[in-house]
Motif scaffolding. Structure first.
Motif, PDB file in Angstrom:
ATOM      1  N   SER A   1       0.838  -1.193   0.000  1.00  0.00           N
ATOM      2  CA  SER A   1       0.000   0.000   0.000  1.00  0.00           C
ATOM      3  C   SER A   1       0.874   1.246   0.000  1.00  0.00           C
ATOM      4  N   PRO A   2       0.523   2.248  -0.808  1.00  0.00           N
ATOM      5  CA  PRO A   2       1.316   3.487  -0.843  1.00  0.00           C
ATOM      6  C   PRO A   2       1.493   4.125   0.530  1.00  0.00           C
ATOM      7  N   LEU A   3       0.534   3.899   1.424  1.00  0.00           N
ATOM      8  CA  LEU A   3       0.638   4.465   2.776  1.00  0.00           C
ATOM      9  C   LEU A   3       1.870   3.951   3.512  1.00  0.00           C
ATOM     10  N   HIS A   4       2.324   2.751   3.151  1.00  0.00           N
ATOM     11  CA  HIS A   4       3.465   2.142   3.835  1.00  0.00           C
ATOM     12  C   HIS A   4       4.762   2.279   3.043  1.00  0.00           C
ATOM     13  N   LEU A   5       4.744   3.130   2.036  1.00  0.00           N
ATOM     14  CA  LEU A   5       5.957   3.419   1.278  1.00  0.00           C
ATOM     15  C   LEU A   5       6.397   4.860   1.502  1.00  0.00           C
ATOM     16  N   VAL A   6       5.894   5.437   2.592  1.00  0.00           N
ATOM     17  CA  VAL A   6       6.289   6.776   3.023  1.00  0.00           C
ATOM     18  C   VAL A   6       6.756   6.668   4.467  1.00  0.00           C
ATOM     19  N   TYR A   7       7.903   7.308   4.769  1.00  0.00           N
ATOM     20  CA  TYR A   7       8.490   7.212   6.103  1.00  0.00           C
ATOM     21  C   TYR A   7       8.783   8.601   6.646  1.00  0.00           C
ATOM     22  N   THR A   8       8.803   8.703   7.983  1.00  0.00           N
ATOM     23  CA  THR A   8       9.373   9.914   8.563  1.00  0.00           C
ATOM     24  C   THR A   8      10.879   9.883   8.290  1.00  0.00           C
ATOM     25  N   ALA A   9      11.513  11.025   8.399  1.00  0.00           N
ATOM     26  CA  ALA A   9      12.956  11.083   8.144  1.00  0.00           C
ATOM     27  C   ALA A   9      13.702  10.123   9.061  1.00  0.00           C
ATOM     28  N   ARG A  10      13.295  10.059  10.335  1.00  0.00           N
ATOM     29  CA  ARG A  10      13.989   9.175  11.285  1.00  0.00           C
ATOM     30  C   ARG A  10      13.756   7.711  10.952  1.00  0.00           C
ATOM     31  N   GLU A  11      12.532   7.347  10.551  1.00  0.00           N
ATOM     32  CA  GLU A  11      12.255   5.968  10.146  1.00  0.00           C
ATOM     33  C   GLU A  11      13.138   5.569   8.971  1.00  0.00           C
ATOM     34  N   ALA A  12      13.263   6.458   8.002  1.00  0.00           N
ATOM     35  CA  ALA A  12      14.093   6.171   6.829  1.00  0.00           C
ATOM     36  C   ALA A  12      15.549   5.977   7.224  1.00  0.00           C
ATOM     37  N   GLU A  13      16.024   6.809   8.147  1.00  0.00           N
ATOM     38  CA  GLU A  13      17.416   6.687   8.606  1.00  0.00           C
ATOM     39  C   GLU A  13      17.643   5.337   9.277  1.00  0.00           C
ATOM     40  N   GLU A  14      16.687   4.892  10.076  1.00  0.00           N
ATOM     41  CA  GLU A  14      16.832   3.603  10.756  1.00  0.00           C
ATOM     42  C   GLU A  14      16.781   2.451   9.757  1.00  0.00           C
ATOM     43  N   LEU A  15      15.871   2.529   8.788  1.00  0.00           N
ATOM     44  CA  LEU A  15      15.746   1.448   7.805  1.00  0.00           C
ATOM     45  C   LEU A  15      16.976   1.341   6.910  1.00  0.00           C
ATOM     46  N   TRP A  16      17.533   2.484   6.525  1.00  0.00           N
ATOM     47  CA  TRP A  16      18.692   2.474   5.624  1.00  0.00           C
ATOM     48  C   TRP A  16      20.026   2.564   6.369  1.00  0.00           C
ATOM     49  N   GLY A  17      19.985   2.563   7.694  1.00  0.00           N
ATOM     50  CA  GLY A  17      21.222   2.568   8.471  1.00  0.00           C
ATOM     51  C   GLY A  17      21.999   3.864   8.381  1.00  0.00           C
ATOM     52  N   LEU A  18      21.304   4.994   8.459  1.00  0.00           N
ATOM     53  CA  LEU A  18      21.947   6.297   8.334  1.00  0.00           C
ATOM     54  C   LEU A  18      22.038   6.996   9.684  1.00  0.00           C
ATOM     55  N   GLY A  19      22.968   7.931   9.798  1.00  0.00           N
ATOM     56  CA  GLY A  19      23.100   8.711  11.015  1.00  0.00           C
ATOM     57  C   GLY A  19      21.924   9.649  11.200  1.00  0.00           C
ATOM     58  N   GLN A  20      21.686  10.050  12.461  1.00  0.00           N
ATOM     59  CA  GLN A  20      20.570  10.933  12.766  1.00  0.00           C
ATOM     60  C   GLN A  20      20.713  12.255  12.029  1.00  0.00           C
TER      61      GLN A  20
ATOM     62  N   VAL B   1       9.351  11.143   3.641  1.00  0.00           N
ATOM     63  CA  VAL B   1      10.070  10.828   2.401  1.00  0.00           C
ATOM     64  C   VAL B   1       9.517   9.542   1.812  1.00  0.00           C
ATOM     65  N   THR B   2       9.641   9.411   0.499  1.00  0.00           N
ATOM     66  CA  THR B   2       9.114   8.223  -0.170  1.00  0.00           C
ATOM     67  C   THR B   2      10.177   7.122  -0.256  1.00  0.00           C
ATOM     68  N   HIS B   3       9.691   5.911  -0.372  1.00  0.00           N
ATOM     69  CA  HIS B   3      10.572   4.747  -0.511  1.00  0.00           C
ATOM     70  C   HIS B   3      11.434   4.885  -1.769  1.00  0.00           C
ATOM     71  N   LYS B   4      10.807   5.253  -2.879  1.00  0.00           N
ATOM     72  CA  LYS B   4      11.557   5.361  -4.136  1.00  0.00           C
ATOM     73  C   LYS B   4      12.608   6.463  -4.058  1.00  0.00           C
ATOM     74  N   GLY B   5      12.285   7.547  -3.355  1.00  0.00           N
ATOM     75  CA  GLY B   5      13.259   8.611  -3.194  1.00  0.00           C
ATOM     76  C   GLY B   5      14.474   8.148  -2.413  1.00  0.00           C
ATOM     77  N   MET B   6      14.245   7.384  -1.343  1.00  0.00           N
ATOM     78  CA  MET B   6      15.354   6.870  -0.546  1.00  0.00           C
ATOM     79  C   MET B   6      16.195   5.885  -1.355  1.00  0.00           C
ATOM     80  N   GLU B   7      15.549   5.049  -2.150  1.00  0.00           N
ATOM     81  CA  GLU B   7      16.305   4.121  -2.998  1.00  0.00           C
ATOM     82  C   GLU B   7      17.172   4.881  -3.991  1.00  0.00           C
ATOM     83  N   ARG B   8      16.610   5.943  -4.578  1.00  0.00           N
ATOM     84  CA  ARG B   8      17.362   6.700  -5.579  1.00  0.00           C
ATOM     85  C   ARG B   8      18.580   7.375  -4.956  1.00  0.00           C
TER      86      ARG B   8
END
Length: 244
Positions: free
Chosen positions: A86-105, A131-138
């Motif tokens: 679902s598109p609703l689950h392909l959008v993350y807060t900035a902090r969620e994205a950092e945790e999923l992709w292993g990035l610093g705060q 942020v969107t999932h596709k944006g983080m992948e890019r």
């Protein structure tokens, strides 16, 4: 693709909570059937098929459960094998994205401020950046893929006290010599051979989790191609080692 990774208080609750989340995330999911179950100690692995109200196939998911610590907590991971999230689950807060992709705060917010994420890949909602999932992948150059499929050779991290290189062979090296950093830069040519240096065994069972444990991920090699995750820290480390 990794759908989610969460901590649970028991092995039994882990699977039931995972099923609930899978139904939230997969478009049209109404019922599920167990396709396979494997107990490869310490991992329990289940593959399930999902159907909609008409009985039509809408997806397939693999769920893995394994111990987190000696306190009795468990980790549950779910991987999408086919179907649509679902598109609703392909959008993350900035902090969620950092945790999923292993990035610093604050890494994602810095990227947004510098325009690395496009206007259609991020937006602010009541003070919180999304942020969107596709944006983080890019921007990161990598998907949330299953660890067995990961082709990362080595990850460079820093934590304010020291720098380290985490290798795909289950070890990490504290950078005590400029030559170790140069070896990381040469990973494209040397095939991530760090055998000349003192190595320590991973504490975690996944290269990304081990890297996050040691510090902020700055750069990594995947398929012998260098990816810079945090440009500011990368430039700082190049300058520190007199390589800028």
């Amino acid at each position: 693709m990794l759908m989610f990774k969460e901590k649970c208080t028991s092995r039994d609750s882990a699977f039931h909570e995972a099923i609930e989340k899978v139904f939230e995330m997969i478009e049209g999911a109404y019922e599920w059937d167990l396709d396979s179950f494997d107990n490869i100690y310490p991992i329990e692995r289940r593959e399930i098929s999902l159907t909609n109200e008409e009985g039509e196939h809408v997806g397939r998911v693999m769920i893995e459960i394994y111990p987190f610590d000696e306190e009795g907590e468990y980790i549950v991971e779910a991987y999408l094998m086919d179907g649509n999230i679902s598109p609703l689950h392909l959008v993350y807060t900035a902090r969620e994205a950092e945790e999923l992709w292993g990035l610093g705060q604050n890494t994602v917010v810095k990227w947004i401020e510098r325009g690395k994420l496009r206007i259609n890949e991020c937006r602010k909602s009541k003070g919180t950046w999304l942020v969107t999932h596709k944006g983080m992948e890019r921007v990161t150059g990598r998907s949330l893929i299953k660890k067995e499929e990961d082709k990362v050779n080595a990850i460079f991290v820093t934590n304010g006290a020291y720098d380290a290189v985490v290798t795909r062979y289950g070890q990490w090296i504290m950078i005590t010599d400029k030559k170790i950093f140069e070896d990381f830069l040469d990973a494209e040519d040397n095939g991530d051979d760090f055998s000349n240096w003192e190595q320590h065994d991973w504490v975690e069972d996944d290269i990304w989790e081990e890297a996050k444990r040691l510090g902020d991920i700055v750069a990594y090699y995947e398929d012998e191609e260098l990816h810079i995750v945090d440009e500011d820290k990368w430039e700082q480390r190049l300058e520190f080692y007199s390589l800028s």
